[in-house]
Design a protein around this motif. Sequence first.
Motif, PDB file in Angstrom:
ATOM      1  N   THR A  27      31.922  52.490 121.123  1.00 54.88           N
ATOM      2  CA  THR A  27      31.639  53.012 122.448  1.00 54.88           C
ATOM      3  C   THR A  27      32.087  54.463 122.526  1.00 54.88           C
ATOM      4  N   GLU A  28      31.817  55.089 123.664  1.00 54.30           N
ATOM      5  CA  GLU A  28      32.134  56.516 123.819  1.00 54.30           C
ATOM      6  C   GLU A  28      33.366  56.740 124.684  1.00 54.30           C
ATOM      7  N   ASN A  29      33.670  55.779 125.555  1.00 60.08           N
ATOM      8  CA  ASN A  29      34.797  55.906 126.497  1.00 60.08           C
ATOM      9  C   ASN A  29      34.661  57.146 127.382  1.00 60.08           C
ATOM     10  N   GLN A  37      32.796  52.342 130.839  1.00 61.04           N
ATOM     11  CA  GLN A  37      33.886  52.415 129.861  1.00 61.04           C
ATOM     12  C   GLN A  37      34.473  53.818 129.896  1.00 61.04           C
ATOM     13  N   ALA A  75      41.724  52.139 127.375  1.00 63.02           N
ATOM     14  CA  ALA A  75      40.276  51.984 127.488  1.00 63.02           C
ATOM     15  C   ALA A  75      39.967  50.784 128.382  1.00 63.02           C
ATOM     16  N   TYR A 111      37.304  47.427 118.471  1.00 63.83           N
ATOM     17  CA  TYR A 111      36.629  48.572 119.075  1.00 63.83           C
ATOM     18  C   TYR A 111      36.808  49.836 118.244  1.00 63.83           C
ATOM     19  N   ASN A 136      35.400  54.216 118.342  1.00 59.84           N
ATOM     20  CA  ASN A 136      34.947  55.248 119.265  1.00 59.84           C
ATOM     21  C   ASN A 136      34.122  56.283 118.521  1.00 59.84           C
ATOM     22  N   THR A 191      27.449  51.807 125.725  1.00 63.75           N
ATOM     23  CA  THR A 191      27.839  52.968 126.525  1.00 63.75           C
ATOM     24  C   THR A 191      26.780  53.236 127.581  1.00 63.75           C
TER      25      THR A 191
END
Length: 261
Positions: free
Chosen positions: A35-37, A43, A51, A72, A74, A94
Amino acid sequence: MKLSLALAGLAALFATGAAAQDLPDLGGREITVVTENAYPPLQFLDKDGKAIGWEYDAMAEIARRLNAKVKYENTSWDAMIPAVSEGQYDIGMTGITIKDDRKEKVDFSDPYMRSEMLMMVRGDETRFTDAASFAANPDLLIAAQAGTSPFYVAVYNVLDGDEANPRIKLFETFGAGLEALKAGDVDLILSDSTAANGYVEASGGALKIIGEPLGTEDFGFIFPKGSDLVAPVNAAIASLKADGTLDALNKKWFLDYKMGE
């Protein structure tokens, strides 16, 4: 007759409930999710660097129901689809819009959320009120991430169809574009309603939404082509929809949660 119908109805109800729980068992399999956070409230990192978000909660429940473990990772948005396509990760999440051209590179889950594309501006903006009046003023600039749905909506629904239009200022993350809007370096940013409403609510009047929605989009998780996880995840999404879990997550993250607190 009424008793028989009632009993039949109860039997159907119990059968539906049983079917909702009849999900694949992945036997504790570890799934790597990237994911990008950088897309609250789906997120993002809270003030302590943890996160959190809608997608984290949904993925945790999907993994629980499928008897899987989640690890997870990133990465940036522009690297995500290629990395998942190459099999570096099992799932990408995302707020990814389901699009036919992306389906050529990755497989999508069934939609887990539908959202509208909205125009977000500074709270004191009076020079334009919709897409047409923005496009008519050549001095106005719009922020976007290359290759995202907001970028293409900016190009084809707001401006003139030229993907190299200098009025589109590119940023590596949505957050950087939003900060540029707040600072006055650009005049508009597009976001789906899931994030835009949260940002506006948290801004204390510094941001607002103008005009009509510029279209709708469905979000899905992405997988390497041919992944054996698509069917189990789709089954889990269906069960989350059926028992109200997705509605509860929407309430938690879009109504109850105060971003920035």
